[in-house]
Design an enzyme around this catalytic site. Structure first.
Site, PDB file in Angstrom:
ATOM      1  N   CYS A   1     -41.303   2.495  -0.375  1.00 51.90           N
ATOM      2  CA  CYS A   1     -40.586   3.627   0.188  1.00 51.90           C
ATOM      3  C   CYS A   1     -39.780   4.411  -0.481  1.00 51.90           C
ATOM      4  CB  CYS A   1     -39.914   2.965   1.634  1.00 51.90           C
ATOM      5  SG  CYS A   1     -40.953   2.076   2.789  1.00 51.90           S
TER       6      CYS A   1
ATOM      7  N   ASP B   1     -33.831   2.608   3.583  1.00 50.09           N
ATOM      8  CA  ASP B   1     -34.271   1.079   4.228  1.00 50.09           C
ATOM      9  C   ASP B   1     -33.451  -0.320   3.747  1.00 50.09           C
ATOM     10  OD1 ASP B   1     -36.015   2.738   4.884  1.00 50.09           O
ATOM     11  OD2 ASP B   1     -37.856   1.881   4.406  1.00 50.09           O
TER      12      ASP B   1
ATOM     13  N   LYS C   1     -38.177   5.686  10.515  1.00 51.19           N
ATOM     14  CA  LYS C   1     -39.385   6.026  10.385  1.00 51.19           C
ATOM     15  C   LYS C   1     -40.563   4.918  10.860  1.00 51.19           C
ATOM     16  CE  LYS C   1     -38.841   4.878   5.597  1.00 51.19           C
ATOM     17  NZ  LYS C   1     -39.764   3.658   5.447  1.00 51.19           N
TER      18      LYS C   1
END
Length: 237
Positions: A182, A15, A128
Site C-alpha cells: 500500500c 494503514d 479504502k
C-alpha cells in the site's frame, strides 16, 4: 531558503492498523508497530499543510480474502484469483490478485488505527478497499488504476488527489504499512496524479522483510524519491 518556501507538502500515513501490526494482527508486518514514533514526529512537523491517515476498510466478502474462495485455490499468501476491471467499458480487462488472510474488516478492531499513532494530528482519515470485487492498495486509485471517483465511490471514501489539489499541495510524503504494497502503490500513484512523491524509509516496513531493496528500485524507477528521515527536505518542513 526553507524547503517549505518552495514546496507545499502533504503527509500520507498509510494503514497503521491493528491487523497490520504485531503481536495480534492477522496480516502483521514485522516491525510495523515500531515505526510509530517516527511517524508521530512527522505528523508533528508544522510545515505539512495537510496530514492524511488511510485505512484498509474491507467488507467481509472482499475478493482478496482467501477464505472467500473455494479449495484448493484459497491459500493465503500463495493462491491468486482473477479480478475484473469494474470501470464501464473495461470489464474485459483482468489481472491476477494475490489472496490474503481476512484483515481490516470494516467496523472491527483489526481495522482501527493503532493507539501509538497520534490521530489528533490528522486532517483527513480516508477508508479504502471498500468495494468487494476490487483491490485498492493505493489511496489514489484501485488496482486497475481507476482514479475517477464516479467509478471508485464504492472503493474509497474520498478523492484524495482532489482534496490535496484544493489545498495547493505539490509534494506528497508517504509512510506507513506496508512498504511493498500500500505504501508503494500510494507513492507511485501520487506521481501519476501529478505530485512530487517521497517515501521516508525509516517510517515504513514490508510484508517481505528483506524485500525493501527491490521495492526502492521500483519506487525510484517510477519517479518516487526514497529518502531518510535525516534528509534536509524533512528538516525544512
Amino acid at each position: 531558503m526553507a524547503a517549505t518556501a518552495a514546496i507545499k507538502p502533504a503527509l500520507v500515513v498509510v494503514d497503521m492498523q491493528e491487523d497490520f501490526c504485531p503481536p495480534n494482527g492477522s496480516l502483521a508486518v514485522q516491525g510495523g508497530r515500531e515505526i510509530s514514533s517516527t511517524i508521530n514526529a512527522l505528523l508533528s512537523k508544522p510545515g505539512f499543510i495537510t496530514r492524511v491517515l488511510t485505512q484498509d476498510y474491507h467488507p467481509r466478502n472482499h475478493i482478496s480474502f482467501a477464505s472467500n474462495h473455494a479449495e484448493p485455490n484459497n491459500k493465503p499468501f500463495i493462491s491468486s484469483i482473477t479480478m475484473q476491471n469494474p470501470a464501464p467499458g473495461k470489464q474485459s480487462e483482468t489481472k491476477p490478485q494475490q489472496l490474503w488472510p481476512i484483515h481490516c474488516v470494516a467496523d472491527t478492531p483489526g481495522a482501527t488505527i493503532i493507539p501509538e499513532i497520534d490521530t489528533s494530528k490528522a486532517d483527513l482519515v480516508v477508508q479504502k478497499g471498500k468495494h468487494p470485487q476490487i483491490e485498492m492498495y493505493s489511496v489514489f486509485a484501485d488496482a486497475f488504476g481507476n482514479r475517477d471517483l464516479s467509478i471508485n465511490a464504492q472503493s474509497v471514501s474520498l478523492d484524495v488527489a482532489a482534496a490535496l489539489r484544493e489545498k495547493g499541495v505539490t509534494d506528497v510524503f508517504v509512510v506507513g504499512l506496508a512498504g511493498d504494497y500500500c505504501v508503494k502503490y500510494t507513492a507511485v500513484d501520487a506521481v501519476k496524479a501529478g505530485f512530487r512523491s517521497w517515501v521516508v524509509e525509516e517510517a515504513t516496513r514490508c510484508v517481505v522483510p528483506d524485500g525493501w531493496g527491490a521495492v526502492k528500485g521500483e519506487l525510484e524507477a517510477a519517479g518516487v524519491s526514497v529518502i531518510s528521515i535525516m534528509d534536509p527536505i524533512i528538516h525544512g518542513i
